[in-house]
Enzyme design. Sequence first.
Site, short mmCIF file in Angstrom:
data_model
loop_
_atom_site.label_atom_id
_atom_site.label_comp_id
_atom_site.label_asym_id
_atom_site.label_seq_id
_atom_site.Cartn_x
_atom_site.Cartn_y
_atom_site.Cartn_z
NE ARG A 30 52.70 33.37 19.19
CZ ARG A 30 53.28 34.27 18.38
NH1 ARG A 30 53.65 35.46 18.86
NH2 ARG A 30 53.46 34.00 17.11
CG ASP A 31 55.08 36.18 28.98
OD1 ASP A 31 56.21 36.38 29.46
OD2 ASP A 31 54.04 36.08 29.68
CB ILE A 32 51.44 32.23 29.82
CG1 ILE A 32 50.17 31.42 29.81
CG2 ILE A 32 51.72 32.81 31.20
CD1 ILE A 32 50.25 30.14 30.64
CG ASN A 88 62.33 41.56 34.16
OD1 ASN A 88 62.60 42.73 33.89
ND2 ASN A 88 61.18 41.00 33.83
CB VAL A 97 60.67 32.10 35.38
CG1 VAL A 97 61.19 30.71 34.96
CG2 VAL A 97 59.14 32.10 35.41
CG HIS A 101 63.30 34.72 31.06
ND1 HIS A 101 63.55 34.29 32.35
CD2 HIS A 101 62.37 35.70 31.18
CE1 HIS A 101 62.80 34.96 33.20
NE2 HIS A 101 62.08 35.84 32.51
CG HIS A 103 60.63 39.55 29.13
ND1 HIS A 103 59.37 39.14 29.50
CD2 HIS A 103 61.44 39.28 30.19
CE1 HIS A 103 59.41 38.65 30.74
NE2 HIS A 103 60.65 38.74 31.18
P1 AMP Z 1 60.21 37.29 34.57
O1 AMP Z 1 59.20 37.99 35.43
O2 AMP Z 1 61.18 38.21 33.88
O3 AMP Z 1 60.90 36.17 35.33
O4 AMP Z 1 59.39 36.64 33.39
C1 AMP Z 1 58.75 35.43 33.50
C2 AMP Z 1 57.70 35.40 32.43
O5 AMP Z 1 57.31 34.06 32.22
C3 AMP Z 1 56.44 36.20 32.75
O6 AMP Z 1 56.26 37.22 31.78
C4 AMP Z 1 55.34 35.14 32.70
O7 AMP Z 1 54.13 35.62 32.16
C5 AMP Z 1 55.97 34.07 31.84
N1 AMP Z 1 55.45 32.74 32.05
C6 AMP Z 1 55.30 32.09 33.23
N2 AMP Z 1 54.82 30.85 33.02
C7 AMP Z 1 54.68 30.71 31.67
C8 AMP Z 1 54.22 29.64 30.83
N3 AMP Z 1 53.80 28.48 31.32
N4 AMP Z 1 54.20 29.86 29.49
C9 AMP Z 1 54.62 31.03 28.98
N5 AMP Z 1 55.07 32.07 29.73
C10 AMP Z 1 55.10 31.91 31.06
#
Ligand code: AMP
Length: 118
Positions: A30-32, A88, A97, A101, A103
Amino acid sequence: MSEDTIFHRILRREIPADIVYEDDDVFAFRDIAPQAPVHVLFVPKASVRTLDEAKAGHAELIGKLALAAADYARKEGFADDGYRVVINCNDNGGQTVFQLHLHLLAGAPLGRFGTPRA
Ligand code: AMP
């Protein structure tokens, strides 16, 4: 592993996350900072920085990411209502990140997307 991101650390269980799916190639958690009632990230275990850097040899892996998300949506019961998948890429795409990945966003009718950042 040549690359090390926060997602690699989640995979190694060095930092906590709500992992909802894992197989030999893909894991999901799950996204944080959820952007929808359901917001799950599907991540390959192999290091791939961005979609732009994916090679032909990653085609099956990227297919597995998409199918893992679709299977999850069906199992969780929101496939018929619908959902969105997003990858993205790099700065203008909003990637923060640098491990590929996908979403998965669901759980409510979603608004428009693709508008320029403020
Ligand atoms: P992006 O902006 O497409 O690179 O997505 C990165 C996603 O990772 C964002 O939606 C963040 O909220 C999510 N994220 C970052 N750190 C964590 C974490 N520790 N646990 C879960 N999701 C995370």
